[in-house]
Enzyme design. Structure first.
Site, short mmCIF file in Angstrom:
data_model
loop_
_atom_site.label_atom_id
_atom_site.label_comp_id
_atom_site.label_asym_id
_atom_site.label_seq_id
_atom_site.Cartn_x
_atom_site.Cartn_y
_atom_site.Cartn_z
N PRO A 2 6.85 -9.08 -4.63
CA PRO A 2 6.53 -9.09 -6.05
C PRO A 2 5.22 -8.43 -6.40
O PRO A 2 4.21 -8.60 -5.72
CB PRO A 2 6.49 -10.58 -6.37
CG PRO A 2 6.20 -11.25 -5.10
CD PRO A 2 6.51 -10.34 -3.98
N GLU A 3 5.24 -7.72 -7.49
CA GLU A 3 4.02 -7.19 -8.11
C GLU A 3 3.77 -7.99 -9.39
O GLU A 3 4.45 -8.98 -9.65
CB GLU A 3 4.19 -5.70 -8.43
CG GLU A 3 4.59 -4.87 -7.21
CD GLU A 3 4.71 -3.40 -7.52
OE1 GLU A 3 3.99 -2.92 -8.41
OE2 GLU A 3 5.53 -2.72 -6.89
N HIS A 99 12.43 -20.39 7.82
CA HIS A 99 11.11 -19.92 7.37
C HIS A 99 10.59 -20.68 6.15
O HIS A 99 9.84 -20.14 5.36
CB HIS A 99 11.13 -18.42 7.07
CG HIS A 99 11.62 -17.58 8.21
ND1 HIS A 99 10.99 -17.56 9.43
CD2 HIS A 99 12.69 -16.78 8.33
CE1 HIS A 99 11.65 -16.76 10.24
NE2 HIS A 99 12.69 -16.27 9.60
N ARG A 118 8.58 -13.24 6.42
CA ARG A 118 7.70 -12.27 7.05
C ARG A 118 6.27 -12.77 7.17
O ARG A 118 5.44 -12.16 7.85
CB ARG A 118 7.74 -10.98 6.22
CG ARG A 118 7.62 -9.74 7.06
CD ARG A 118 7.97 -8.53 6.23
NE ARG A 118 7.26 -7.37 6.73
CZ ARG A 118 7.24 -6.20 6.11
NH1 ARG A 118 7.88 -6.06 4.96
NH2 ARG A 118 6.58 -5.20 6.60
N ARG A 153 -14.73 8.21 -7.72
CA ARG A 153 -13.94 7.87 -6.53
C ARG A 153 -13.10 9.06 -6.07
O ARG A 153 -12.37 9.63 -6.86
CB ARG A 153 -13.04 6.66 -6.80
CG ARG A 153 -13.84 5.42 -7.01
CD ARG A 153 -13.00 4.19 -7.11
NE ARG A 153 -13.86 3.05 -7.35
CZ ARG A 153 -14.38 2.31 -6.38
NH1 ARG A 153 -14.08 2.57 -5.12
NH2 ARG A 153 -15.17 1.30 -6.66
#
Length: 272
Positions: A2-3, A99, A118, A153
């Site tokens: 997810p973002e 998990h 994961r 940058r």
DNA sequence: AATGAAACCTGACAGC
DNA sequence: TGCTGTCAGGTTTCAT
């Protein structure tokens, strides 16, 4: 996985379901990788608390906790889903997935489970209201501050967008999608992006995030509640995952390159 | 200081 | 069926 938009959707869905719930007890699995606070401290902090809010900060889910009847001793339960983490509201009869790293038993009889195959996710607790995280919220920041983040940058604009110390919540998909909307190639040095392009990037990023949040809202209940694979209503990606397919604007084949170890998709004609 | 590569993990999928 | 290789929407750490 997810973002920002996905985490926002999940947080809203959870808020709808579990605000006001009390946590009666906590089961914690043996794998310590996803736990960023000691297991004992997590158990001690969650047990007996009432959930007063669920919200998003960057890609973190923040669950605010308070002691129901006693001195005000607030705390926060922080979850980062990483790539594969999920927070599921379950019935006790639902099969416990492989998990599963933590189960919070709620007063209503339901369970809030943290599952992460994961183990890139992170779960922690914070005393008081002390959780902070770097970076600016892309939907709250103004354009001048946004542009200032990238000044000087030399890193590729794509990498700068993913830097959570600058902006928090932008991930690989929405970085690519916003660069496409702005007409800026992902490898362009951040400092070399002109002001007008930066304005388009700012607008494009906010637009795609807002559209994705709007699209995600409809199916969050499935994601949070069900067996997990219901997924989100998919906002149509214009470049992400479309390598070789025609650009929706000009028909040119979408290219895929690797920048900073992340796959990056762009239209070689529309993006300069 | 800032940048890139590697590492952390499991699972899904394509190709043989 | 099973093997191998590749890929995954995230972050941290280490070496330049």
């Amino acid at each position: 996985m997810p973002e920002l938009p996905e985490v926002e959707t999940i947080a809203r869905g959870l808020a709808r379901r579990i605000i006001g719930e009390a946590i009666e007890s906590v089961w914690i699995g043996q794998r310590s990788q996803p736990l960023k606070s000691p297991a004992k401290e997590i158990a001690r902090t969650l047990t007996g608390k009432r959930i007063t809010a669920v919200r998003r900060m960057g890609k973190h889910i923040v669950i605010d906790l308070e002691t129901p009847n006693g001195a005000p001793r607030p705390a926060q339960w922080i979850v980062h889903l990483g790539m594969t983490g999920r927070l599921l509201v379950c019935q006790p009869s639902d099969a416990v997935e492989k998990h599963t790293h933590l189960v919070a038993h709620l007063a209503s009889g339901r369970e809030l489970r943290f599952v992460d195959p994961r183990m890139f996710g992170k779960l922690s607790v914070v005393r008081g209201n002390g959780f902070t995280t770097a970076g600016s919220e892309p939907l709250d920041i103004g354009f001048e501050l946004f542009a200032g983040l990238f000044r000087g940058r030399r890193t590729p604009m794509k990498s700068a967008l993913l830097n959570q110390k600058l902006l928090r919540g932008v991930g690989n998909i929405y970085a690519d999608e916003s660069l496409f909307r702005a007409g800026v190639r992902p490898r362009r040095r951040a400092a070399r992006v002109r002001r007008d392009e930066m304005q388009r990037l700012f607008d494009g990023l906010q637009a795609v995030l807002n559209e994705a949040i709007a699209a995600g809202g409809s199916s969050v209940s499935d994601y949070v509640d069900a067996n997990g694979d219901a997924g989100f209503f998919q906002l149509e990606h214009r470049v992400y995952g479309r390598e070789g397919e025609p650009c929706l604007v000009c028909g040119t084949a979408i290219k895929r390159v690797v920048i900073g170890g992340r796959s990056s998709h762009y239209c070689p004609r529309c993006q300069k």
